[in-house]
Design a protein around this motif. Structure first.
Motif, short mmCIF file in Angstrom:
data_model
loop_
_atom_site.label_atom_id
_atom_site.label_comp_id
_atom_site.label_asym_id
_atom_site.label_seq_id
_atom_site.Cartn_x
_atom_site.Cartn_y
_atom_site.Cartn_z
N TYR A 103 11.05 -10.21 14.11
CA TYR A 103 10.21 -9.02 14.22
C TYR A 103 9.30 -8.77 13.02
O TYR A 103 8.62 -7.73 12.98
CB TYR A 103 11.09 -7.78 14.42
N ASN A 104 9.24 -9.69 12.07
CA ASN A 104 8.47 -9.42 10.86
C ASN A 104 6.99 -9.12 11.16
O ASN A 104 6.42 -8.16 10.61
CB ASN A 104 8.56 -10.61 9.90
N ASP A 105 6.38 -9.91 12.03
CA ASP A 105 4.95 -9.69 12.34
C ASP A 105 4.74 -8.35 13.02
O ASP A 105 3.76 -7.63 12.73
CB ASP A 105 4.42 -10.82 13.23
N TRP A 106 5.65 -7.98 13.93
CA TRP A 106 5.53 -6.69 14.61
C TRP A 106 5.70 -5.53 13.63
O TRP A 106 4.97 -4.54 13.69
CB TRP A 106 6.58 -6.59 15.72
N GLU A 108 5.08 -5.58 10.38
CA GLU A 108 3.90 -5.52 9.53
C GLU A 108 2.74 -4.84 10.26
O GLU A 108 1.97 -4.10 9.65
CB GLU A 108 3.49 -6.94 9.11
N ALA A 109 2.62 -5.10 11.55
CA ALA A 109 1.50 -4.55 12.32
C ALA A 109 1.69 -3.09 12.71
O ALA A 109 0.71 -2.34 12.85
CB ALA A 109 1.26 -5.39 13.57
N ASN A 110 2.94 -2.64 12.88
CA ASN A 110 3.18 -1.32 13.47
C ASN A 110 3.89 -0.31 12.57
O ASN A 110 3.78 0.90 12.81
CB ASN A 110 4.01 -1.48 14.75
N LEU A 111 4.61 -0.76 11.57
CA LEU A 111 5.42 0.17 10.78
C LEU A 111 4.96 0.35 9.34
O LEU A 111 5.46 1.25 8.66
CB LEU A 111 6.88 -0.28 10.79
N ARG A 112 4.07 -0.48 8.86
CA ARG A 112 3.67 -0.38 7.46
C ARG A 112 2.56 0.66 7.30
O ARG A 112 1.40 0.36 7.04
CB ARG A 112 3.23 -1.74 6.92
N SER A 113 2.96 1.91 7.50
CA SER A 113 2.02 3.02 7.35
C SER A 113 2.60 4.07 6.41
O SER A 113 3.81 4.11 6.18
CB SER A 113 1.75 3.67 8.71
N SER A 114 1.73 4.91 5.88
CA SER A 114 2.19 5.97 4.97
C SER A 114 3.17 6.90 5.66
O SER A 114 4.15 7.36 5.05
CB SER A 114 0.98 6.76 4.45
N ALA A 159 16.53 -2.16 6.50
CA ALA A 159 15.63 -2.15 5.35
C ALA A 159 14.29 -2.79 5.65
O ALA A 159 13.35 -2.65 4.86
CB ALA A 159 16.29 -2.86 4.17
N LEU A 160 14.18 -3.46 6.79
CA LEU A 160 12.89 -4.01 7.19
C LEU A 160 11.91 -2.91 7.58
O LEU A 160 10.70 -3.13 7.64
CB LEU A 160 13.07 -5.00 8.35
N ILE A 161 12.44 -1.71 7.84
CA ILE A 161 11.57 -0.55 8.06
C ILE A 161 11.04 -0.12 6.69
O ILE A 161 11.83 0.26 5.81
CB ILE A 161 12.34 0.61 8.71
#
Length: 265
Positions: A103-106, A108-114, A159-161
């Protein structure tokens, strides 16, 4: 990257990698405020290798004893304590490794927000407080069972979140399972070694596939600064954790999450 950006981000990565306060939140904050661009893959590789060097250097005796125990009795019916601890580290690493690969790519695309980082910083900070206040701390690290390792490993996958804090969530799990604060922290740091190594190797592979020229002076400085700050962080955290508990870090997380919400969301 200029010297100030390298200096600030490398020190932040080193200090926050092992404290239960979320490195993601700290790396996004100065970049947003100061308008810095993404530090790039080479910088990520450098800081990963720096923090890896720090944790291996600090726990060098433990790593040697655990490795020796695993190689000598780890595959026999009469495993010693170090061999059992080695298997616990392996097992605790597997869930996060599998989830990261899938799920790393998903993520990075969907959860890496402020917004995600802010809510995760606050929410998992409150969970850490509950664990610290309610847990019955009586187990040492040598009492780590394979079942406990599985549970801590499943928590570690969270922790990936971004904003969760790998050390924070694994310490939370260990406290819920009855481990002493310093034992929870030591196991959290030990299971970081294979994960940081795997992440660093994966990023190094990606970097090698890029055609861009690498600035080795920046790489070396970033690795050195992150290693120094990570080592200092581990030393003082383990020296103070039984006395100060998790409350200072929880309060800090709540304030940091509130700032992120007010400023960026």
């Amino acid at each position: 990257m200029d010297f100030i950006q390298i200096f600030v981000l490398a020190l932040l990565q080193g200090f926050t990698e092992f404290l239960p306060i979320s490195s993601s939140a700290h790396l996004i904050l100065p970049s947003k405020i100061l308008g810095w661009s993404d530090q790039g893959l080479a910088f990520d590789v450098a800081t990963h290798m720096g923090t890896l060097a720090a944790v291996i250097l600090y726990f060098r005796r433990d790593v040697f004893a655990i490795t020796q125990g695993w190689l000598t009795t780890g595959f026999s019916k009469q495993m010693n304590n170090n061999a059992r601890l080695a298997w616990a580290i392996v097992i605790a690493t597997i869930p996060a490794g599998l989830v990261g690969l899938i799920y790393n790519d998903w993520i990075e695309a969907n959860l890496r927000s402020s917004e995600v980082i802010a809510y995760a910083t606050i929410g998992f900070g409150v969970l850490l407080l509950v664990a610290d206040q309610k847990a019955n701390e009586h187990k040492s690290i040598l009492q780590m069972t394979l079942l406990a390792a599985v549970i801590i490993g499943l928590f570690q996958a969270l922790a990936l979140i971004p904003g969760t804090s790998r050390s924070g969530i694994t310490i939370t799990a260990a406290l819920f399972l009855g481990f002493q604060r310093d034992a929870a922290a030591r196991f959290s740091f030990l299971i970081s070694i294979p994960l940081i190594l795997a992440a660093g190797l994966l990023k190094t592979k990606d970097l090698a596939e890029q055609a861009a020229q690498v600035d080795w002076a920046t790489i070396g400085l970033a690795a050195f600064l992150s290693a120094i700050s990570a080592y200092v962080c581990i030393y003082f955290f383990l020296a103070l954790i039984n006395r100060i508990g998790m409350m200072p870090f929880v309060v800090y997380r709540l304030l940091l999450g509130a700032i992120l919400l007010i400023w960026f969301v």
